[in-house]
Motif scaffolding. Sequence first.
Motif, PDB file in Angstrom:
ATOM      1  N   GLY A 105      -5.861   0.468   8.181  1.00 47.33           N
ATOM      2  CA  GLY A 105      -4.861   2.502   8.602  1.00 47.33           C
ATOM      3  C   GLY A 105      -6.425   2.887   9.866  1.00 47.33           C
ATOM      4  O   GLY A 105      -5.628   3.751  10.355  1.00 47.33           O
ATOM      5  N   THR A 140      -0.531  -3.086  12.870  1.00 51.54           N
ATOM      6  CA  THR A 140       0.380  -1.653  13.116  1.00 51.54           C
ATOM      7  C   THR A 140      -0.745  -1.052  14.309  1.00 51.54           C
ATOM      8  O   THR A 140       0.452  -0.044  14.516  1.00 51.54           O
ATOM      9  CB  THR A 140      -0.629  -0.643  12.002  1.00 51.54           C
ATOM     10  OG1 THR A 140      -2.090  -1.294  11.893  1.00 51.54           O
ATOM     11  CG2 THR A 140      -0.072  -1.212  10.595  1.00 51.54           C
ATOM     12  N   PHE A 169      -7.573   6.532   5.109  1.00 52.40           N
ATOM     13  CA  PHE A 169      -8.120   6.519   6.278  1.00 52.40           C
ATOM     14  C   PHE A 169      -7.319   8.020   7.163  1.00 52.40           C
ATOM     15  O   PHE A 169      -8.226   7.797   7.444  1.00 52.40           O
ATOM     16  CB  PHE A 169      -7.385   5.130   6.687  1.00 52.40           C
ATOM     17  CG  PHE A 169      -6.030   4.772   6.922  1.00 52.40           C
ATOM     18  CD1 PHE A 169      -5.039   5.853   7.661  1.00 52.40           C
ATOM     19  CD2 PHE A 169      -5.372   4.347   6.043  1.00 52.40           C
ATOM     20  CE1 PHE A 169      -3.820   5.448   7.517  1.00 52.40           C
ATOM     21  CE2 PHE A 169      -4.253   3.877   5.744  1.00 52.40           C
ATOM     22  CZ  PHE A 169      -3.332   4.334   6.720  1.00 52.40           C
ATOM     23  N   ASP A 170      -6.666   8.477   6.942  1.00 52.21           N
ATOM     24  CA  ASP A 170      -6.307   9.977   7.073  1.00 52.21           C
ATOM     25  C   ASP A 170      -6.239  10.765   7.426  1.00 52.21           C
ATOM     26  O   ASP A 170      -5.609  12.200   6.370  1.00 52.21           O
ATOM     27  CB  ASP A 170      -4.382   9.472   7.717  1.00 52.21           C
ATOM     28  CG  ASP A 170      -4.421  10.003   8.744  1.00 52.21           C
ATOM     29  OD1 ASP A 170      -4.701  10.428   9.439  1.00 52.21           O
ATOM     30  OD2 ASP A 170      -2.844  10.476   8.280  1.00 52.21           O
ATOM     31  N   TYR A 186       0.789  -1.005   0.134  1.00 55.59           N
ATOM     32  CA  TYR A 186       0.341  -0.506  -0.198  1.00 55.59           C
ATOM     33  C   TYR A 186       1.072   1.066  -0.111  1.00 55.59           C
ATOM     34  O   TYR A 186       0.750   2.627  -0.910  1.00 55.59           O
ATOM     35  CB  TYR A 186      -1.047   0.213   1.457  1.00 55.59           C
ATOM     36  CG  TYR A 186      -1.827   1.166   1.695  1.00 55.59           C
ATOM     37  CD1 TYR A 186      -3.026   1.932   0.838  1.00 55.59           C
ATOM     38  CD2 TYR A 186      -0.812   2.675   2.065  1.00 55.59           C
ATOM     39  CE1 TYR A 186      -3.416   3.358   0.579  1.00 55.59           C
ATOM     40  CE2 TYR A 186      -1.566   3.043   2.831  1.00 55.59           C
ATOM     41  CZ  TYR A 186      -2.986   3.885   1.995  1.00 55.59           C
ATOM     42  OH  TYR A 186      -3.472   5.382   2.072  1.00 55.59           O
ATOM     43  N   HIS A 199      -7.640  10.175   0.627  1.00 49.51           N
ATOM     44  CA  HIS A 199      -6.996   9.209   1.401  1.00 49.51           C
ATOM     45  C   HIS A 199      -7.933   7.880   1.884  1.00 49.51           C
ATOM     46  O   HIS A 199      -8.619   8.153   2.186  1.00 49.51           O
ATOM     47  CB  HIS A 199      -6.006   9.586   2.459  1.00 49.51           C
ATOM     48  CG  HIS A 199      -5.180   9.334   3.043  1.00 49.51           C
ATOM     49  ND1 HIS A 199      -4.998   8.295   3.847  1.00 49.51           N
ATOM     50  CD2 HIS A 199      -3.751   9.083   3.227  1.00 49.51           C
ATOM     51  CE1 HIS A 199      -4.113   8.081   4.204  1.00 49.51           C
ATOM     52  NE2 HIS A 199      -3.633   8.209   4.092  1.00 49.51           N
ATOM     53  N   PRO A 232      -1.346  -1.639   5.969  1.00 48.98           N
ATOM     54  CA  PRO A 232      -1.167  -0.637   5.687  1.00 48.98           C
ATOM     55  C   PRO A 232       0.504  -0.030   6.412  1.00 48.98           C
ATOM     56  O   PRO A 232       0.706  -1.188   7.596  1.00 48.98           O
ATOM     57  CB  PRO A 232      -1.576   1.588   6.329  1.00 48.98           C
ATOM     58  CG  PRO A 232      -2.400   0.150   7.485  1.00 48.98           C
ATOM     59  CD  PRO A 232      -2.756  -1.290   6.797  1.00 48.98           C
ATOM     60  N   ARG A 233       1.669   0.496   6.276  1.00 46.83           N
ATOM     61  CA  ARG A 233       3.025   0.742   7.048  1.00 46.83           C
ATOM     62  C   ARG A 233       2.455   1.270   8.841  1.00 46.83           C
ATOM     63  O   ARG A 233       2.906   0.313   9.439  1.00 46.83           O
ATOM     64  CB  ARG A 233       3.932   1.791   6.583  1.00 46.83           C
ATOM     65  CG  ARG A 233       5.000   1.568   7.339  1.00 46.83           C
ATOM     66  CD  ARG A 233       6.244   2.699   6.046  1.00 46.83           C
ATOM     67  NE  ARG A 233       6.563   1.341   5.022  1.00 46.83           N
ATOM     68  CZ  ARG A 233       7.109   2.010   4.059  1.00 46.83           C
ATOM     69  NH1 ARG A 233       7.596   3.189   3.769  1.00 46.83           N
ATOM     70  NH2 ARG A 233       7.462   1.552   2.505  1.00 46.83           N
ATOM     71  N   GLN A 234       1.474   2.083   8.626  1.00 46.73           N
ATOM     72  CA  GLN A 234       1.315   2.737   9.378  1.00 46.73           C
ATOM     73  C   GLN A 234      -0.234   2.641   9.866  1.00 46.73           C
ATOM     74  O   GLN A 234      -0.823   2.565   8.652  1.00 46.73           O
ATOM     75  CB  GLN A 234       2.336   3.783  10.497  1.00 46.73           C
ATOM     76  CG  GLN A 234       3.864   4.097  10.319  1.00 46.73           C
ATOM     77  CD  GLN A 234       4.444   5.206  10.432  1.00 46.73           C
ATOM     78  OE1 GLN A 234       3.810   6.077  10.989  1.00 46.73           O
ATOM     79  NE2 GLN A 234       5.621   5.168  10.724  1.00 46.73           N
ATOM     80  N   VAL A 235      -0.946   3.207  11.127  1.00 48.74           N
ATOM     81  CA  VAL A 235      -2.263   3.637  11.155  1.00 48.74           C
ATOM     82  C   VAL A 235      -1.828   4.781  11.015  1.00 48.74           C
ATOM     83  O   VAL A 235      -0.898   6.030  11.113  1.00 48.74           O
ATOM     84  CB  VAL A 235      -2.127   3.016  12.790  1.00 48.74           C
ATOM     85  CG1 VAL A 235      -3.133   2.018  12.924  1.00 48.74           C
ATOM     86  CG2 VAL A 235      -1.911   4.258  13.929  1.00 48.74           C
ATOM     87  N   GLY A 236      -3.513   5.945  10.596  1.00 49.28           N
ATOM     88  CA  GLY A 236      -2.949   6.793  10.405  1.00 49.28           C
ATOM     89  C   GLY A 236      -3.070   7.797  11.604  1.00 49.28           C
ATOM     90  O   GLY A 236      -2.696   7.640  13.097  1.00 49.28           O
TER      91      GLY A 236
END
Length: 312
Positions: A180, A207, A148-149, A126, A146, A232-236
């Motif tokens: 996310g 995450t 999620f963020d 992602y 976007h 995803p790499r990180q949460v929002g």
Amino acid sequence: MPVAVTAEHIAEAETLIRPHIRRTPTMRVDMQDFGAEPCQVDLKLELLQHSGSFKVRGAFTNLLGREVQAAGVVAASGGNHGAAVAYAARKLGVPAHIFVPSVASKAKIDLIRSYGAELVIGGDRYADALAASEKYVVQTGAMAVHAFDQQETLAGQGTLGKEIEEDLLHITTLLVAVGGGGLIGGIASWMRGRVKIVAVESDRAPTLYDAFKAGRPVDAPAGGIAADSLAPRQVGQLMFPVAQAFIEPPVLVTDEDILNAQKVLWSGARLVTEPGGAAAFAAVLSGKYRPHPGERVCVLVCGSNTTAVDFG
């Protein structure tokens, strides 16, 4: 505590998007019917939403609540967000470019294309697709949506929390799968502690779990059977303060738990779910989350875009 979206934002979003979304049903089940300990659970069947997931709520909130330029809209997605943006764009007559990673499922890629969007495969995860979409925004001036963020996305997903609370007045606990964090963040922004919200994540894409441990969003592994929707790499950044205030520490489930939940939901309830859509149910089915006596549990079944059942 300052929050990215308020209950007022979510109520306004609900009014804005209601003509374009479904009020999805609930189903009362006994976990004994699925081979687990006897327990009454309500399933919120958001997998029956337009485009096959809850994501269409945030998509319509963005497209109806912001000014869309002639270049249209662009989104990066593991699949469901892209399908939702493509669906909303087609309904509103807006051009859409969707960037997905190579791990996106064939079912989701086919769905996005069926809605008439331009689809680009950008990288293996992602985060790669997001980077490619950001370059496209700079080049064209298209409006980024976007996954999620973003405030509008959180407000749109929060309408699902409003709907659940209105339809299930008795619930004390809600289990929600996390990628996310846009969905659970929006729901928690609406409920604000009135209902216990339990996050469920794949143990191969933890995450929110890792963010809780670190005290901030951090890079986490991005693998597992549900990687196209929960990795995803990180949460929002916007949802994390809400998570710290209103969300229980995540329950981790395995790929085996998720796959078993998919099979059981099909054999026992004739519900076709993708891995991410079955993750919250997997927590109860596997015993990773055990309701207390008197606890009134709702499990969010949030996505159905899979080729697990093939009528070809």
